[in-house]
Each structure stands twice: as C-alpha cells, then as structure tokens.
Design a protein around this motif. Sequence first.
Motif, PDB file in Angstrom:
ATOM      1  N   ASP A 214       0.835  -1.202   0.000  1.00 32.51           N
ATOM      2  CA  ASP A 214       0.000   0.000   0.000  1.00 32.51           C
ATOM      3  C   ASP A 214       0.873   1.257   0.000  1.00 32.51           C
ATOM      4  N   VAL A 215       1.874   1.276   0.856  1.00 31.37           N
ATOM      5  CA  VAL A 215       2.760   2.444   0.927  1.00 31.37           C
ATOM      6  C   VAL A 215       3.521   2.614  -0.378  1.00 31.37           C
ATOM      7  N   TYR A 216       4.071   1.531  -0.882  1.00 34.12           N
ATOM      8  CA  TYR A 216       4.904   1.586  -2.097  1.00 34.12           C
ATOM      9  C   TYR A 216       4.100   2.061  -3.307  1.00 34.12           C
ATOM     10  N   ASN A 217       2.828   1.672  -3.353  1.00 32.52           N
ATOM     11  CA  ASN A 217       1.971   2.011  -4.493  1.00 32.52           C
ATOM     12  C   ASN A 217       1.079   3.217  -4.220  1.00 32.52           C
ATOM     13  N   ASP A 218       1.432   3.993  -3.187  1.00 30.75           N
ATOM     14  CA  ASP A 218       0.745   5.252  -2.869  1.00 30.75           C
ATOM     15  C   ASP A 218      -0.733   5.068  -2.577  1.00 30.75           C
ATOM     16  N   ARG A 219      -1.057   3.947  -1.940  1.00 31.81           N
ATOM     17  CA  ARG A 219      -2.430   3.716  -1.512  1.00 31.81           C
ATOM     18  C   ARG A 219      -2.539   4.025  -0.016  1.00 31.81           C
ATOM     19  N   PRO A 220      -3.699   4.479   0.441  1.00 30.99           N
ATOM     20  CA  PRO A 220      -3.857   4.782   1.869  1.00 30.99           C
ATOM     21  C   PRO A 220      -3.794   3.518   2.719  1.00 30.99           C
ATOM     22  N   VAL A 221      -3.350   3.675   3.945  1.00 37.45           N
ATOM     23  CA  VAL A 221      -3.281   2.564   4.894  1.00 37.45           C
ATOM     24  C   VAL A 221      -4.353   2.775   5.953  1.00 37.45           C
ATOM     25  N   ASP A 222      -5.252   1.797   6.067  1.00 40.54           N
ATOM     26  CA  ASP A 222      -6.334   1.856   7.049  1.00 40.54           C
ATOM     27  C   ASP A 222      -5.816   1.352   8.392  1.00 40.54           C
ATOM     28  N   VAL A 223      -5.970   2.154   9.438  1.00 39.95           N
ATOM     29  CA  VAL A 223      -5.454   1.786  10.757  1.00 39.95           C
ATOM     30  C   VAL A 223      -6.568   1.443  11.747  1.00 39.95           C
ATOM     31  N   THR A 224      -7.757   1.136  11.230  1.00 39.79           N
ATOM     32  CA  THR A 224      -8.860   0.810  12.134  1.00 39.79           C
ATOM     33  C   THR A 224      -8.498  -0.380  13.030  1.00 39.79           C
ATOM     34  N   TRP A 266       2.600   2.786  12.903  1.00 42.53           N
ATOM     35  CA  TRP A 266       4.059   2.792  13.018  1.00 42.53           C
ATOM     36  C   TRP A 266       4.705   1.967  11.907  1.00 42.53           C
ATOM     37  N   ILE A 267       4.118   0.804  11.601  1.00 42.77           N
ATOM     38  CA  ILE A 267       4.649  -0.037  10.520  1.00 42.77           C
ATOM     39  C   ILE A 267       4.602   0.714   9.195  1.00 42.77           C
ATOM     40  N   ALA A 268       3.461   1.354   8.922  1.00 45.89           N
ATOM     41  CA  ALA A 268       3.323   2.107   7.670  1.00 45.89           C
ATOM     42  C   ALA A 268       4.340   3.238   7.594  1.00 45.89           C
ATOM     43  N   GLU A 269       4.569   3.910   8.700  1.00 45.40           N
ATOM     44  CA  GLU A 269       5.545   5.015   8.713  1.00 45.40           C
ATOM     45  C   GLU A 269       6.961   4.510   8.472  1.00 45.40           C
ATOM     46  N   ARG A 270       7.289   3.322   9.007  1.00 48.33           N
ATOM     47  CA  ARG A 270       8.632   2.774   8.790  1.00 48.33           C
ATOM     48  C   ARG A 270       8.830   2.401   7.325  1.00 48.33           C
ATOM     49  N   PHE A 271       7.799   1.825   6.689  1.00 46.21           N
ATOM     50  CA  PHE A 271       7.917   1.514   5.267  1.00 46.21           C
ATOM     51  C   PHE A 271       8.009   2.795   4.435  1.00 46.21           C
ATOM     52  N   ALA A 272       7.272   3.813   4.825  1.00 47.27           N
ATOM     53  CA  ALA A 272       7.345   5.094   4.105  1.00 47.27           C
ATOM     54  C   ALA A 272       8.758   5.660   4.163  1.00 47.27           C
ATOM     55  N   GLU A 273       9.381   5.608   5.325  1.00 47.44           N
ATOM     56  CA  GLU A 273      10.769   6.055   5.448  1.00 47.44           C
ATOM     57  C   GLU A 273      11.685   5.233   4.552  1.00 47.44           C
ATOM     58  N   ARG A 274      11.484   3.921   4.571  1.00 45.62           N
ATOM     59  CA  ARG A 274      12.348   3.021   3.800  1.00 45.62           C
ATOM     60  C   ARG A 274      12.213   3.264   2.303  1.00 45.62           C
ATOM     61  N   GLY A 276      11.122   6.081   0.954  1.00 46.06           N
ATOM     62  CA  GLY A 276      11.242   7.496   0.629  1.00 46.06           C
ATOM     63  C   GLY A 276       9.946   8.077   0.108  1.00 46.06           C
ATOM     64  N   LYS A 277       8.845   7.660   0.707  1.00 47.42           N
ATOM     65  CA  LYS A 277       7.520   8.096   0.260  1.00 47.42           C
ATOM     66  C   LYS A 277       6.737   8.686   1.421  1.00 47.42           C
ATOM     67  N   ALA A 278       5.698   9.415   1.081  1.00 51.34           N
ATOM     68  CA  ALA A 278       4.732   9.850   2.085  1.00 51.34           C
ATOM     69  C   ALA A 278       3.694   8.746   2.249  1.00 51.34           C
ATOM     70  N   VAL A 279       3.070   8.692   3.408  1.00 44.57           N
ATOM     71  CA  VAL A 279       2.033   7.698   3.623  1.00 44.57           C
ATOM     72  C   VAL A 279       0.748   8.411   4.025  1.00 44.57           C
ATOM     73  N   THR A 280      -0.367   7.953   3.453  1.00 45.22           N
ATOM     74  CA  THR A 280      -1.680   8.482   3.797  1.00 45.22           C
ATOM     75  C   THR A 280      -2.373   7.512   4.740  1.00 45.22           C
ATOM     76  N   ILE A 281      -2.714   7.979   5.924  1.00 42.17           N
ATOM     77  CA  ILE A 281      -3.391   7.164   6.918  1.00 42.17           C
ATOM     78  C   ILE A 281      -4.874   7.469   6.891  1.00 42.17           C
ATOM     79  N   VAL A 282      -5.701   6.432   6.878  1.00 46.92           N
ATOM     80  CA  VAL A 282      -7.147   6.610   6.947  1.00 46.92           C
ATOM     81  C   VAL A 282      -7.678   5.810   8.138  1.00 46.92           C
ATOM     82  N   GLY A 283      -8.803   6.262   8.667  1.00 42.53           N
ATOM     83  CA  GLY A 283      -9.412   5.597   9.803  1.00 42.53           C
ATOM     84  C   GLY A 283      -8.789   6.020  11.117  1.00 42.53           C
ATOM     85  N   GLU A 284      -9.365   5.541  12.178  1.00 42.76           N
ATOM     86  CA  GLU A 284      -8.864   5.776  13.527  1.00 42.76           C
ATOM     87  C   GLU A 284      -8.699   4.430  14.232  1.00 42.76           C
TER      88      GLU A 284
END
Length: 339
Positions: A214-224, A266-274, A276-284
């Motif tokens: 999801d991160v690599y392909n610029d798709r949002p990550v749902d954190v529900t 946190w996992i999504a943010e670590r992959f985003a760093e790895r 070199g991309k931004a990550v879009t988080i959706v949900g709570e």
Amino acid sequence: MTILNEIEKKMNTASSALVEDVKHIDGDIIILGVSGKIGYNLAALLMDALNKAGIKNKVYGVARFSDGNQSRDALEAIGVQTLVADFMNDESLKSLPHVKNVIFMVGYKFGSTGNESYTWALNSYLPGRIAETFKDSNIVVFSTGCVYPLVNVKYAAPSEEQMPEAIGEYAQSCLGRERIFEHFSKENKTPMAIYRLNYAIDVRYGVLVEIAKDVYNDRPVDVTMGQVNVIWQPDASEMAIRSLLHTTVPANVINITGPETLSVRWIAERFAERFGKAVTIVGEESENALLSNASKSHELFGYPQTSIREMIDTIATWIELDGSMIDKPTHFQEREGKY
C-alpha cells in the motif's frame, strides 16, 4: 547469486537450535497439507536441519498438489517424499504411511464466508479422522490466534490460560478443530500440541507485505485494526517443528507470534521512510484488536530470531526488486470474523 536468491536461501536455512532439536525427534515425519503457504518453508528448514544433524529420518509431504507438479517438484528436489492425497477420502487416508510424527497443516480460511459447510467439514470434521488415523503418533496441529476474541489494547493480550471466544464461522470451525483433536488426545492417549499462529510474515504475503505494498503504491493505509502481532515465517516454521518435542496428553496449547504489540500506523511510517515516500493514513485506531500473548512459546523456544525492523527491511528490498508475490490477503483488518 542475486539478492532475492540470497533472501530465499537465508529463509530456508535452519538455525542451530533447530538442528539440535531434530536430533531428539524420534522417527519419520509426515507433513499433511504441505502445499500451503508455509509448507515449503517448513519442509526446507526441516530437511536442512536433518542434513546438518546427519539424521536420515524420512520426511513425507502430503497434499492434493492442485497447482500441478510445481510445488511437488520443488519439495522432491530438497529430499521430501511427496504423496498425493485427498484428505476427505477414506482410501487416501488409509494409504498414508503411519509414522511417528505428524505436522497437520490442513485448513480452509479464504472464501469460508458463503462456503460454511465445507469450512466446517475441513476444519472440524476432518481432524477427527486424522486423529484416529494417526492415534499412535505425536501430532502438531496448526491452529490460529483467531480463536481468541478482540481485546482492549490497554489490557493484556490473551495467553493460553484464557478461554477462546471465536468470532465468526471460520474461527468457530478452527476452535472446533482444536476441540476434536483435544478429545482424541485424551481418548487415545495421543500426544499433541495445538499451535495457535498469528501472523506469519513471508516476503511474498502477510500483514507487513500488505502494508508495504500500500505504501509503495501510494495507496492509503487503514489503521482501524490498529495493532497486530507478527512473526517471521521461518521462525514460526522452526517452532512448529520443534513443537514435536512438546506434545502432551492432554494436548499442549501454544500461542505462536512475536513479542511485540505493533502499531499498524508505526509499521506504515517505517515503510514510508524506507521507500522514501509519504504515507496516507485513513481511519482511527479502534480500542480493541486481535492479539496474542506468546510468552509460553518464548519460554520453550526462545524469542524469535528475526526482529521487526529486519522483517521490514527484507520485505522492502523484496518489493523494490520486484520479487514474486502470493495473492492471498490476510484480511487482518477483519473485525467480524468474515473471511
């Protein structure tokens, strides 16, 4: 050797702990359902450990091998003696060699919603037939952490002392599997271990791979479903083999996963760093999640060898180099047990 080949070789190389433990496993081993996602990795680690220990015990791998000969050829190439069987057929069951040690990996999850009768037949009815067929063996039974309810993340994750509370028909049928095996363990004095796994992580599939893609392909990550437990698949596979030394009557229940409760954000943010991309988080993040306390397995086997940051780095490398994937989503976000 390419980087991808190096990753695969490392994943299929037995640890010294596994090599030592296989020296104490008496007799041949049969892996039922070896063509599943974990089967080859488990078989490869077992064969590597036996070879390093200088042990000539036979290893049988049994499945329908519905993919043709691809997975069967791969298993034969590493020394596994493969057998084709339909586990729901009496003649197929009767034809299997009766060996001292059984690893039972047969199960049905994906597509279980809408196919409930088959789900129950494979997950709850078949175990009774397997238990009777191999009543004189040691049996390690693959199960799932899904037999536990969602728990409040502020409190302790369930250990083996907590009674299961399965949500949805898939989880209920898996609890049925456990109960049937437990019954026949007591009835026939068959030593067993119930191996409750969640979630195994491979470079080709799993919770981390889904988040990474999801991160690599610029798709949002749902954190529900905000928290998860994970374990590197080779570590989990080794623990399954080593569980043959921890079968008991009545059956010994063992949770298998990593030591941390991990934040999906946190996992999504670590992959985003790895990447070199931004990550879009959706949900709570919800207040509860599907979690397990695996401290019992860590006492038996030690902590998993592979850290979460190693997993993240290896998966990121695999994705960047366009490694092959297995298209079987975990549905780890599922909160109502509908798979």
